[in-house]
Every structure is written in structure tokens, then in C-alpha cells.
Write an enzyme that holds these catalytic residues in place. Structure first.
Site, PDB file in Angstrom:
ATOM      1  N   LYS A  51       0.826  -1.206   0.000  1.00  0.00           N
ATOM      2  CA  LYS A  51       0.000   0.000   0.000  1.00  0.00           C
ATOM      3  C   LYS A  51       0.866   1.264   0.000  1.00  0.00           C
ATOM      4  CE  LYS A  51      -3.663  -2.273   2.657  1.00  0.00           C
ATOM      5  NZ  LYS A  51      -4.653  -2.067   3.744  1.00  0.00           N
ATOM      6  N   TYR A 108     -12.482  -2.599  -2.894  1.00  0.00           N
ATOM      7  CA  TYR A 108     -13.039  -2.629  -1.536  1.00  0.00           C
ATOM      8  C   TYR A 108     -14.563  -2.630  -1.567  1.00  0.00           C
ATOM      9  CZ  TYR A 108      -8.403  -1.788   0.521  1.00  0.00           C
ATOM     10  OH  TYR A 108      -7.095  -1.911   0.943  1.00  0.00           O
ATOM     11  N   PHE A 134     -15.770   4.126   7.416  1.00  0.00           N
ATOM     12  CA  PHE A 134     -14.356   4.416   7.216  1.00  0.00           C
ATOM     13  C   PHE A 134     -13.950   4.429   5.741  1.00  0.00           C
ATOM     14  CE2 PHE A 134     -14.428  -0.249   7.931  1.00  0.00           C
ATOM     15  CZ  PHE A 134     -13.724  -0.704   6.818  1.00  0.00           C
ATOM     16  N   ARG A 162      -1.824 -14.279   4.859  1.00  0.00           N
ATOM     17  CA  ARG A 162      -2.585 -13.577   5.917  1.00  0.00           C
ATOM     18  C   ARG A 162      -1.910 -13.798   7.265  1.00  0.00           C
ATOM     19  NH1 ARG A 162      -7.023 -10.329   4.487  1.00  0.00           N
ATOM     20  NH2 ARG A 162      -8.109 -10.983   6.374  1.00  0.00           N
ATOM     21  N   THR A 185      -5.225  -7.210  11.256  1.00  0.00           N
ATOM     22  CA  THR A 185      -5.439  -6.011  10.431  1.00  0.00           C
ATOM     23  C   THR A 185      -4.829  -4.771  11.068  1.00  0.00           C
ATOM     24  OG1 THR A 185      -7.476  -6.922   9.514  1.00  0.00           O
ATOM     25  CG2 THR A 185      -7.217  -4.541   9.393  1.00  0.00           C
ATOM     26  N   ARG A 205       2.985  -6.787   9.800  1.00  0.00           N
ATOM     27  CA  ARG A 205       2.354  -5.617  10.434  1.00  0.00           C
ATOM     28  C   ARG A 205       2.822  -5.462  11.872  1.00  0.00           C
ATOM     29  NH1 ARG A 205      -3.421  -7.425   8.048  1.00  0.00           N
ATOM     30  NH2 ARG A 205      -3.345  -6.373   6.014  1.00  0.00           N
ATOM     31  N   ASN A 257      -1.633  -0.177   7.305  1.00  0.00           N
ATOM     32  CA  ASN A 257      -1.154  -1.502   7.728  1.00  0.00           C
ATOM     33  C   ASN A 257      -0.311  -2.170   6.638  1.00  0.00           C
ATOM     34  OD1 ASN A 257      -3.170  -2.165   5.955  1.00  0.00           O
ATOM     35  ND2 ASN A 257      -4.392  -3.345   7.406  1.00  0.00           N
ATOM     36  N   HIS A 262      -2.004  -5.450   1.770  1.00  0.00           N
ATOM     37  CA  HIS A 262      -3.286  -6.150   1.637  1.00  0.00           C
ATOM     38  C   HIS A 262      -3.033  -7.522   1.042  1.00  0.00           C
ATOM     39  CE1 HIS A 262      -7.394  -7.117   0.381  1.00  0.00           C
ATOM     40  NE2 HIS A 262      -6.830  -7.545  -0.734  1.00  0.00           N
ATOM     41  N   GLU A 278      -9.956 -10.355  -7.146  1.00  0.00           N
ATOM     42  CA  GLU A 278      -8.979  -9.271  -6.985  1.00  0.00           C
ATOM     43  C   GLU A 278      -7.848  -9.373  -8.012  1.00  0.00           C
ATOM     44  OE1 GLU A 278      -7.785  -9.472  -2.901  1.00  0.00           O
ATOM     45  OE2 GLU A 278      -9.748  -8.853  -2.159  1.00  0.00           O
TER      46      GLU A 278
HETATM   47  P1  CMP Z   1      -7.156  -4.468   4.038  1.00  0.00           P
HETATM   48  O1  CMP Z   1      -6.637  -5.818   4.371  1.00  0.00           O
HETATM   49  O2  CMP Z   1      -6.577  -3.785   2.853  1.00  0.00           O
HETATM   50  O3  CMP Z   1      -8.737  -4.550   3.856  1.00  0.00           O
HETATM   51  C1  CMP Z   1      -9.601  -3.486   4.152  1.00  0.00           C
HETATM   52  C2  CMP Z   1      -8.882  -2.320   4.760  1.00  0.00           C
HETATM   53  O4  CMP Z   1      -9.716  -1.389   5.395  1.00  0.00           O
HETATM   54  C3  CMP Z   1      -7.989  -2.861   5.888  1.00  0.00           C
HETATM   55  O5  CMP Z   1      -6.905  -3.519   5.311  1.00  0.00           O
HETATM   56  C4  CMP Z   1      -7.687  -1.588   6.641  1.00  0.00           C
HETATM   57  O6  CMP Z   1      -6.644  -0.855   6.031  1.00  0.00           O
HETATM   58  C5  CMP Z   1      -8.997  -0.827   6.473  1.00  0.00           C
HETATM   59  N1  CMP Z   1      -9.874  -0.939   7.633  1.00  0.00           N
HETATM   60  C6  CMP Z   1     -10.461  -2.037   8.113  1.00  0.00           C
HETATM   61  N2  CMP Z   1     -11.235  -1.732   9.169  1.00  0.00           N
HETATM   62  C7  CMP Z   1     -11.105  -0.399   9.358  1.00  0.00           C
HETATM   63  C8  CMP Z   1     -11.671   0.515  10.272  1.00  0.00           C
HETATM   64  N3  CMP Z   1     -12.530   0.099  11.234  1.00  0.00           N
HETATM   65  N4  CMP Z   1     -11.317   1.808  10.172  1.00  0.00           N
HETATM   66  C9  CMP Z   1     -10.465   2.214   9.200  1.00  0.00           C
HETATM   67  N5  CMP Z   1      -9.914   1.389   8.292  1.00  0.00           N
HETATM   68  C10 CMP Z   1     -10.227   0.096   8.370  1.00  0.00           C
END
Ligand code: CMP
Length: 154
Positions: free
Chosen positions: A10, A50, A58, A86, A92, A103, A113, A116, A127
Site C-alpha cells: 500500500k 473494496y 471508514f 494472511r 489487520t 504488520r 497496515n 493487503h 482481486e
Molecule cells: P485491508 O486488508 O486492505 O482490507 C480493508 C482495509 O480497510 C484494511 O486492510 C484496513 O486498512 C482498512 N480498515 C479495516 N477496518 C477499518 C476501520 N474500522 N477503520 C479504518 N480502516 C479500516
């Protein structure tokens, strides 16, 4: 089972010059990178990628972040690679991710983070198609595969 996962380094990963360290972990684990490209995610691609988060509170902030700078997309292949990556990423939220995970070692944020990775075979298929055409995949049997695992380990 041999699988492919879509991995995104990212904007925070690119900005912090951590691309090499993250890719090194996948290589050291014996995974194969079968496609890779740097690109800027458009708002349209963000909404497609997404799709399950678009209605969440968010999402506007997530879209602003993911479109803010270039990313690197990788197709990573290996046995059970969707679960494995993962696990390598950790939770996350970087604040909750275990030390030793990517992470856990480099992120202290839920949004920033770093990486992805697809969460299921269905997500991986969807994807991967968003980022790569069939012609982008470089099929290649790496010579060192025989030093990574036994023949009967699929
Ligand atoms: P990712 O694995 O890319 O998948 C969805 C992304 O949304 C996740 O990583 C985070 O970067 C983001 N994300 C998930 N939950 C939240 C949240 N509650 N608030 C802000 N960002 C979030």
C-alpha cells in the site's frame, strides 16, 4: 493446494521504502511472485477492490489513503498461500498484530497496515482480475523449488 493471492504493497509501504523488506519475506518463505506492477489506484478501482467496505463509515478515508500514492500489486503463488500470507501479515490493526508478523514488526495503524492480501480463493480470483490480465502472469518453475520441500508435499 497450489493457490495464488493478490498482494498490494500500500502507499505507506511505498512511502516508507519498505517494499524490498516485505517482498524479501515472501521470497525467503519460498513463495513465487508470478506477476508484479506499480500503479496508482483510481477512485473507481478502489471502489471495485473494496466493494464490501464501500458503505462503511471508514471507506472515504480508506479511498483517500489507497489513492494517495503509488502501490505495488503482486500475484503470489504457493501452497496454501492465501492463508499463509494472511498469517505472515498478522492482524489487520498493526497495534494488535503479533511481533514477527509484517504488520506486527512495521505498523502501528489500522489503516496504514502496509500490505493487503486476499482473504479467500473467491476474493483472490476477483482481486487478481482487477489488477492483472492473463498475459501478465509469468509461469516459471524456479530451479530451487526442490530445495524448499519434498516432491510428495504437492
Ligand atoms: P485491508 O486488508 O486492505 O482490507 C480493508 C482495509 O480497510 C484494511 O486492510 C484496513 O486498512 C482498512 N480498515 C479495516 N477496518 C477499518 C476501520 N474500522 N477503520 C479504518 N480502516 C479500516
Amino acid at each position: 493446494m497450489l493457490q495464488r493471492s493478490l498482494v498490494l504493497l500500500k502507499p505507506d509501504c511505498v512511502e516508507r521504502r519498505l517494499m524490498g523488506q516485505v517482498i524479501s519475506r515472501f521470497e525467503a518463505k519460498g513463495l513465487n511472485i508470478v506477476a508484479m506492477k506499480m500503479l496508482r489506484v483510481s477512485p473507481e478501482l478502489s471502489k471495485q477492490h473494496y466493494q464490501e467496505h464501500v458503505e462503511k463509515p471508514f471507506y472515504p478515508s480508506l479511498e483517500e489513503f489507497i489513492t494517495s500514492a503509488p502501490i505495488v500489486a503482486l500475484a503470489v503463488e504457493g501452497l496454501d498461500v492465501i492463508r499463509l500470507i494472511r498469517d505472515m501479515l498478522g492482524a489487520t490493526n498493526g497495534l494488535n498484530a503479533a511481533p514477527g508478523t509484517i504488520r506486527g514488526d512495521y505498523s502501528s495503524s489500522r489503516q496504514m497496515n502496509l500490505v493487503h492480501a486476499s482473504d479467500s480463493p473467491e476474493s483472490a480470483k476477483r482481486e487478481l482480475a482487477l489488477y492483472f490480465a492473463d498475459a501478465d502472469f509469468c509461469e516459471h518453475e524456479l530451479l530451487l523449488t526442490k530445495s524448499l520441500r519434498a516432491k510428495d508435499e504437492a
